[in-house]
Motif scaffolding. Structure first.
Motif, short mmCIF file in Angstrom:
data_model
loop_
_atom_site.label_atom_id
_atom_site.label_comp_id
_atom_site.label_asym_id
_atom_site.label_seq_id
_atom_site.Cartn_x
_atom_site.Cartn_y
_atom_site.Cartn_z
N GLU A 41 3.28 12.19 4.18
CA GLU A 41 3.20 13.60 3.79
C GLU A 41 2.36 14.39 4.79
O GLU A 41 2.74 15.49 5.21
CB GLU A 41 2.59 13.74 2.39
CG GLU A 41 3.56 13.61 1.25
CD GLU A 41 2.96 14.09 -0.06
OE1 GLU A 41 3.71 14.63 -0.89
OE2 GLU A 41 1.74 13.95 -0.25
N THR A 55 -4.72 10.23 7.72
CA THR A 55 -5.10 10.65 6.37
C THR A 55 -6.43 11.40 6.34
O THR A 55 -6.94 11.68 5.25
CB THR A 55 -5.19 9.43 5.44
OG1 THR A 55 -6.09 8.46 6.00
CG2 THR A 55 -3.82 8.79 5.25
N GLN A 109 0.85 -1.19 0.00
CA GLN A 109 0.00 0.00 0.00
C GLN A 109 0.89 1.25 0.00
O GLN A 109 0.83 2.09 0.90
CB GLN A 109 -0.94 -0.03 1.21
CG GLN A 109 -1.90 -1.22 1.18
CD GLN A 109 -2.86 -1.24 2.35
OE1 GLN A 109 -3.74 -0.38 2.47
NE2 GLN A 109 -2.69 -2.21 3.24
N PHE A 110 1.71 1.38 -1.03
CA PHE A 110 2.72 2.43 -1.07
C PHE A 110 2.10 3.82 -1.17
O PHE A 110 2.59 4.76 -0.55
CB PHE A 110 3.67 2.19 -2.25
CG PHE A 110 4.38 0.86 -2.21
CD1 PHE A 110 5.08 0.46 -1.08
CD2 PHE A 110 4.33 -0.01 -3.28
CE1 PHE A 110 5.72 -0.76 -1.01
CE2 PHE A 110 4.96 -1.25 -3.23
CZ PHE A 110 5.66 -1.63 -2.10
N ARG A 111 1.03 3.96 -1.96
CA ARG A 111 0.40 5.28 -2.08
C ARG A 111 -0.15 5.74 -0.73
O ARG A 111 0.00 6.89 -0.34
CB ARG A 111 -0.72 5.25 -3.12
CG ARG A 111 -1.31 6.65 -3.41
CD ARG A 111 -2.71 6.56 -3.97
NE ARG A 111 -3.65 5.96 -3.05
CZ ARG A 111 -4.19 6.59 -2.01
NH1 ARG A 111 -3.85 7.84 -1.75
NH2 ARG A 111 -5.04 5.97 -1.21
N LEU A 112 -0.81 4.82 -0.02
CA LEU A 112 -1.36 5.16 1.28
C LEU A 112 -0.26 5.58 2.25
O LEU A 112 -0.38 6.59 2.96
CB LEU A 112 -2.12 3.96 1.85
CG LEU A 112 -2.60 4.09 3.31
CD1 LEU A 112 -3.59 5.22 3.46
CD2 LEU A 112 -3.21 2.76 3.78
N LEU A 155 9.69 7.09 1.34
CA LEU A 155 8.32 7.54 1.08
C LEU A 155 7.98 8.78 1.91
O LEU A 155 7.09 9.55 1.55
CB LEU A 155 7.32 6.42 1.38
CG LEU A 155 7.37 5.22 0.43
CD1 LEU A 155 6.51 4.08 0.96
CD2 LEU A 155 6.91 5.63 -0.96
N HIS A 163 2.76 6.77 1.55
CA HIS A 163 3.34 8.05 1.13
C HIS A 163 2.42 9.21 1.50
O HIS A 163 2.87 10.22 2.04
CB HIS A 163 3.58 8.03 -0.38
CG HIS A 163 4.03 9.34 -0.94
ND1 HIS A 163 5.23 9.92 -0.58
CD2 HIS A 163 3.44 10.20 -1.81
CE1 HIS A 163 5.36 11.08 -1.22
NE2 HIS A 163 4.29 11.28 -1.96
N GLU A 164 1.12 9.07 1.22
CA GLU A 164 0.17 10.14 1.54
C GLU A 164 0.13 10.38 3.04
O GLU A 164 0.10 11.54 3.50
CB GLU A 164 -1.22 9.77 1.03
CG GLU A 164 -2.27 10.83 1.27
CD GLU A 164 -3.63 10.43 0.73
OE1 GLU A 164 -4.42 9.82 1.49
OE2 GLU A 164 -3.91 10.71 -0.45
N ASP A 183 -6.63 1.80 3.36
CA ASP A 183 -6.88 2.95 2.51
C ASP A 183 -8.37 3.29 2.54
O ASP A 183 -9.20 2.46 2.92
CB ASP A 183 -6.44 2.65 1.08
CG ASP A 183 -6.03 3.90 0.32
OD1 ASP A 183 -6.31 5.01 0.81
OD2 ASP A 183 -5.42 3.77 -0.76
#
Length: 484
Positions: A68, A349, A59-62, A110, A64-65, A327
Motif C-alpha cells: 500500500e 513502511t 507476514q501477510f499484514r506486513l 495484496l 499488504h501494508e 515487522d
C-alpha cells in the motif's frame, strides 16, 4: 527550551516520525549522534517493496501494508523512487514452480489496485532479461521499486523542518530523566531541554537509548547485519534480478549508479550495533550467489564498494536470522511522561510506522492527531515527469550536460531549479570536483541538507564518491575542511 516531542535517532523511522508529528502541529526536536541516515538507513537494499520472501513466513499484514505504501511513495517522491521490473529465474531444487507462481499471485493480490504491472512468466520475447543468464531458464517477472534510501531519509527531515521541527545532527542524547511534568534531557551540545514525550528511534542502538532513560522493557532486539557489494555492471538494462540460493535465501542483483551492479543482502547475527563491516565471507557468498546464475562471473577482487547495515529486528524468538520478523513493534511506556520505543521497521513502511507512532504518542499526551502524510508529496516531488525535468534543466543550463542534469533531477526533483537559480553561466557553478560534483551543489548540501563532512556529501547525499578518483575525493575533502 521545551518541546512537545524529542525524537532520538535520525534514521528513516526517526525522520518520518518527525515529519508526521510536525505536520500535526507538535513542537519537535530530533537529535542524531551522527549524520542523517548514517547507519542502517543508508545501507539498505534500496528497495521500496512488500517483501516477496516474507510470504513464506506468513507476514501477510506486513506485505499488504508495505505494498500500500509502495504506491503512495511512488506518487510522493517520483524523483527518488522509480518502478523496477524484477526477473526471478526459476530454480527447481529450491522451491517448486507452482509455489513461486502462487506466491507472486498473492503478492499481486495484496498489492491491490497497483499502478505497476502485475507478475507474469518469462516469455520468448524477454531476450534482454534472459541474455545475461546461464542457459535458457524458465522464470517469472514482477514489479517493485528502487529508492535512494539516504535521500528519502533527508526528504523526510526536510519536510519536518519546513513545518517547524528542529533537526540537530551530531548531537547525542546523554541522559534522560523522567520528572513529574515531562522529560529533562541532557544533550552533547551542552543543552538541557525538556520534552513532554520522547521517541526512541535509535535503530540498532534502541536498547542503549532505553538504558539511558532508566525505563525497563521486556522487548528484545535481534541485531542482524545485511551486507551489499558493488561490482562493475553484470548486465545491461534497468531491470533487476532476484536469485534463489541453495540455502533458501534470496539475493538481489540491481542496477546501481549507471555503471555498476549492487548485490545483496546477507543475514548475519551480530552482538554489537557498530559491527557493520562486510566480511570476506559475505563478499565471497554474494559473488558466488550471482555466479550461479550469470554468464559473466565476478570475484571479490572486482568489488569496487560495499556497505553493511545492522538491522534492529524485534526478537520474536525465531531460530534463524533470516526468519526473524521484519515487522515493526512500537512499545509505549506511559507510566509517567510517555516514552515510545521503535523496534524493527523497514524503509517501505517508515511512513505507516510514523503515522501509528504519532497516534500512540499523541494519545498518551492527550493531543488529538490525524494522519497527515498519506497523500503528501515530499520536498522536490511535485513534478509530472522526472525525465522531462532533466531535459528542462539541460535546456536551461546547457553547460550541465544531459547526464548531470538528469542526475540533479533525480536527486533533488523540483528543488534543483532553486539550487541552480543563481547560476547564469558555467563559471557560476564554481569548482568542479570531478564526477559532475560542483561547488554550487556541495554548498547547497551544506546549507540546506545538514551535510557536515565530506562523507555526508560524497557517499550519502550525492553518491559521487563512487565515481571519483581517490585524488579527487582528497581534493574535495581539503576544500570542505576550509569552508567557513
Amino acid at each position: 527550551m521545551s518541546y512537545d516531542l524529542l525524537i532520538i535517532g535520525g534514521g528513516i523511522n526517526g525522520c518520518a516520525i518527525a515529519r508526521e508529528a510536525a505536520l500535526n502541529g507538535l513542537k519537535v526536536l530530533l537529535v542524531e549522534k551522527d549524520d542523517l541516515a548514517s547507519h542502517t538507513s543508508s545501507a539498505s537494499s534500496k528497495l521500496i517493496h512488500g517483501g516477496l520472501r516474507y510470504l513464506e513466513t506468513y507476514q501477510f499484514r506486513l506485505v499488504h501494508e508495505a505494498l500500500e505504501d509502495r504506491e503512495r511513495l511512488l506518487a510522493a517522491a517520483p524523483h527518488l523512487i522509480r518502478p523496477m521490473r524484477f526477473v526471478l529465474p526459476h530454480a527447481h531444487d529450491v522451491r517448486p514452480w507452482w509455489m513461486v507462481r502462487v506466491g507472486l499471485w498473492l503478492y499481486d493480490l495484496l498489492g491491490g489496485q497497483s499502478s505497476l504491472p502485475r507478475s507474469r512468466g518469462l516469455r520468448a520475447a524477454d531476450a534482454d532479461y534472459v541474455a545475461p543468464l546461464k542457459g535458457a531458464p524458465r522464470g517469472f517477472v514482477y514489479s517493485d521499486a528502487w529508492v535512494d534510501d539516504a535521500r528519502l531519509t533527508v526528504a523526510n527531515a526536510l519536510d519536518a523542518a519546513a513545518n517547524g521541527a528542529e533537526i540537530a545532527t551530531r548531537v547525542e542524547m546523554l541522559e534522560a530523566v523522567r520528572e513529574a511534568e515531562g522529560w529533562r534531557v541532557r544533550l552533547s551540545d551542552g543543552r538541557s531541554v525538556r520534552a513532554r514525550a520522547v521517541v526512541n528511534a535509535g535503530g540498532p542502538w534502541v536498547r542503549g537509548v532505553l538504558d539511558r532513560t532508566g525505563v525497563a522493557s521486556g522487548s528484545g532486539v535481534r541485531l542482524v547485519r545485511g551486507s551489499h557489494v558493488v561490482v562493475p555492471k553484470l548486465f545491461e538494462g534497468d531491470h533487476a534480478y532476484i536469485l534463489q540460493q541453495p540455502d533458501r535465501r534470496i539475493v538481489f542483483a540491481i542496477p546501481y549508479e549507471g555503471e555498476f551492479t549492487e548485490i545483496g543482502t546477507t543475514d548475519v547475527p551480530v552482538d554489537d550495533p557498530a559491527d557493520a563491516v562486510c566480511s570476506q565471507e559475505e563478499k565471497a557468498y554474494l559473488c558466488g550467489a550471482v555466479n550461479r546464475y550469470f554468464s559473466r562471473q565476478v570475484s571479490p577482487a572486482a568489488i569496487v564498494s560495499c556497505w553493511s547495515g545492522v538491522r534492529p529486528l524485534f526478537d520474536d524468538g525465531a531460530a534463524a536470522a533470516q526468519a526473524v520478523t521484519r515487522d515493526y513493534v512500537l512499545e509505549l511506556d506511559d507510566g509517567g511522561p510517555p516514552l515510545l520505543s521503535v523496534f524493527g521497521g523497514k524503509i517501505t513502511t517508515a511512513r505507516a510506522l510514523a503515522e501509528e507512532a504519532v497516534a500512540k504518542i499523541g494519545g498518551a499526551m492527550g493531543v488529538e492527531v490525524q494522519p497527515r502524510t498519506r497523500a503528501r508529496v515530499f520536498p522536490g516531488g511535485a513534478i509530472a515527469d522526472v525525465g522531462r525535468l532533466g531535459e528542462e534543466l539541460a535546456q536551461r543550463w546547457p553547460f550541465l550536460g544531459k547526464a548531470r542534469a538528469a542526475r540533479l533531477a533525480h536527486a533533488y526533483g523540483s528543488a534543483a531549479r532553486e539550487m541552480l537559480k543563481p547560476v547564469q553561466e558555467a563559471s557560476d557553478l564554481g569548482q568542479d570536483f570531478g564526477a559532475g560534483l560542483s561547488e554550487v551543489e556541495a554548498r547547497w548540501l551544506r546549507a540546506h541538507e545538514w551535510a557536515r563532512t565530506p562523507e555526508d556529501v560524497l557517499w550519502r547525499r550525492s553518491k559521487r564518491g563512487l565515481h571519483m578518483l581517490p585524488e579527487e575525493q582528497a581534493r574535495f575533502a581539503t576544500w570542505w575542511s576550509e569552508l567557513r
